[in-house]
Design an enzyme around this catalytic site. Structure first.
Site, PDB file in Angstrom:
ATOM      1  N   GLY A  50     -35.072   3.470  11.590  1.00  0.00           N
ATOM      2  CA  GLY A  50     -35.422   1.985  11.498  1.00  0.00           C
ATOM      3  C   GLY A  50     -36.250   1.679  10.163  1.00  0.00           C
ATOM      4  N   ALA A  51     -35.785   0.740   9.247  1.00  0.00           N
ATOM      5  CA  ALA A  51     -36.504   0.644   8.103  1.00  0.00           C
ATOM      6  C   ALA A  51     -38.159   0.414   8.215  1.00  0.00           C
ATOM      7  CB  ALA A  51     -35.778  -0.486   7.256  1.00  0.00           C
ATOM      8  N   ASP A 236     -31.807  -2.243   5.137  1.00  0.00           N
ATOM      9  CA  ASP A 236     -32.843  -1.065   4.734  1.00  0.00           C
ATOM     10  C   ASP A 236     -33.246  -1.573   3.341  1.00  0.00           C
ATOM     11  OD1 ASP A 236     -31.122   0.436   6.930  1.00  0.00           O
ATOM     12  OD2 ASP A 236     -32.819   1.616   6.478  1.00  0.00           O
ATOM     13  N   ASN A 246     -27.489  -1.143   4.121  1.00  0.00           N
ATOM     14  CA  ASN A 246     -27.578  -1.066   5.660  1.00  0.00           C
ATOM     15  C   ASN A 246     -26.877   0.064   6.247  1.00  0.00           C
ATOM     16  OD1 ASN A 246     -29.041  -1.843   8.144  1.00  0.00           O
ATOM     17  ND2 ASN A 246     -27.078  -2.519   8.809  1.00  0.00           N
TER      18      ASN A 246
HETATM   19  O1  MRU Z   1     -30.558   5.995   9.799  1.00  0.00           O
HETATM   20  P1  MRU Z   1     -31.477   4.679  10.598  1.00  0.00           P
HETATM   21  O2  MRU Z   1     -31.005   4.779  11.954  1.00  0.00           O
HETATM   22  O3  MRU Z   1     -32.705   4.567  10.095  1.00  0.00           O
HETATM   23  O4  MRU Z   1     -30.560   3.316  10.122  1.00  0.00           O
HETATM   24  C1  MRU Z   1     -31.461   2.000  10.379  1.00  0.00           C
HETATM   25  C2  MRU Z   1     -30.527   0.806   9.716  1.00  0.00           C
HETATM   26  O5  MRU Z   1     -29.444   1.116   9.012  1.00  0.00           O
HETATM   27  C3  MRU Z   1     -30.931  -0.576  10.384  1.00  0.00           C
HETATM   28  O6  MRU Z   1     -29.978  -1.383  10.341  1.00  0.00           O
HETATM   29  C4  MRU Z   1     -32.162  -0.954   9.347  1.00  0.00           C
HETATM   30  O7  MRU Z   1     -33.151  -0.011   9.169  1.00  0.00           O
HETATM   31  C5  MRU Z   1     -32.962  -2.106   9.860  1.00  0.00           C
HETATM   32  S1  MRU Z   1     -33.837  -1.851  11.520  1.00  0.00           S
HETATM   33  C6  MRU Z   1     -34.766  -3.354  11.654  1.00  0.00           C
END
Ligand code: MRU
Length: 338
Positions: A50-51, A236, A246
């Protein structure tokens, strides 16, 4: 709602404690990250993801490294090297480099290493606290867009597991739920790593929110049937013009939502806006290991592509819900961070 805390200082000291998201929902376990290498491995393997969450872990890990390096004669050079390693752990979420740079900058004017380490710790704490506040504000601004009885489609996981607070897109859903609005959430499983069926379903069920898991391939027919009132996803990286990187699959949902005239919202903190990038084509998309999607017995020699993110052009985004309010096209985020 009460939510889990995905990232915090270990109560035992000298470590960053994370929930190991690879094991959820079968097992809830926490892990202590003691070094920059531990943090990089956790970020790369999606133990923490998650970003906003990966930015916070990297910020805390760098502050921790500074504390451990205070006796080193080449303190500054080693900090810079650690920062570079942390920034390179994953390329797409801008929050990672943003948080690392903020913690580094906090120590710029320090005269000695111990003072630098203290300032860096304080900055990492501030990043965590601000993220928690930003989630709450995103939730409050976004909840105004939701009405009692709505069905909301999301993607991936954008909740407490992905942030320091109640989340971004899920934060909107949590606040609407607190306001007494009864919602039904559709969580696509989010192949290949199943953040939707493993993490979003777990989080929402814990909070007592009605959640339905579907395969990613079922989304088009659900939108087409008219049973979805709106989509809310996270981000992201958001460019100056409002293009949104995203989780892979977001773009398909956006195209279908637009074809079906269903509102498509993005929810993200200001730390996800990349003022240095104008359009989506400039964003580096992480390609992950073929092993994540290859099936057992796959014939040798076949090609595999495994992009982890996609870019939804701003024209497909109905509005962007941030901690500073809801932005509508044409997007102008003012003094977005660079
Ligand atoms: O690969 P990940 O699980 O880190 O990807 C996460 C996402 O794409 C989320 O939608 C994004 O980071 C937003 S989290 C508030």
């Amino acid at each position: 709602v009460t939510v889990v805390q995905s990232v915090r200082w270990s109560p035992e000291g000298g470590a960053v404690r994370i929930i190991d998201q690879r094991r959820l929902p079968a097992e809830f376990s926490e892990r202590d990250l003691r070094t920059v290498d531990d943090a990089v491995a956790a970020i790369r393997s999606l133990a923490v993801r998650g970003a906003p969450a990966i930015g916070i872990v990297a910020a805390m890990a760098l502050a921790l490294a500074a504390r451990n390096l205070t006796g080193a004669s080449d303190f500054r050079a080693r900090l810079e090297a650690d920062a570079a390693i942390l920034r390179s752990a994953r390329p797409t979420a801008v929050n990672l480099a943003w948080a690392v740079n903020r913690v580094l900058a906090a120590a710029r004017d320090s005269t000695d290493a111990s003072d630098a380490a203290s300032r860096m710790e304080a900055e990492a704490d501030a990043i965590l606290a601000e993220d928690r506040d930003m989630c709450r504000r995103i939730g409050e601004f976004g909840a105004a867009l939701l009405e009692d009885g709505m069905t909301v489609l999301t993607h991936c996981n954008t909740g407490a597991l992905a942030t320091a607070g109640i989340g971004t897109a899920l934060g909107v859903i949590y606040v609407a739920h607190e306001q007494g609005k009864r919602l039904r959430v559709i969580a696509p499983e989010t192949r290949p790593l199943l953040q939707g069926s493993r993490l979003t379903a777990w989080e929402l069920a814990r909070a007592g929110i009605d959640v339905t898991v579907v395969s990613d391939s079922a989304v088009a027919s659900l939108l087409h049937s008219g049973e979805v009132d709106c989509c809310i996803v996270g981000a992201d990286r958001i460019t100056r013009l409002g293009d949104v990187a995203n989780k892979i699959g977001t773009l398909s949902h956006a195209i279908v939502a637009n074809a079906c005239a269903t509102p498509f919202y993005v929810a993200a903190p200001t730390s996800t806006v990349d003022g240095a990038t104008e359009s989506g084509g400039e964003i580096r998309i992480e390609e992950r290991s073929p092993a994540e999607i290859l099936v057992e017995g796959a014939p040798p020699g076949i090609h595999v592509r495994n992009p982890a993110f996609d870019v939804t052009p701003s024209g497909l985004v109905s509005a962007i819900i941030t901690d500073r309010g809801v932005f509508y096209p044409p997007y102008d985020f003012g003094d977005a961070p660079r």
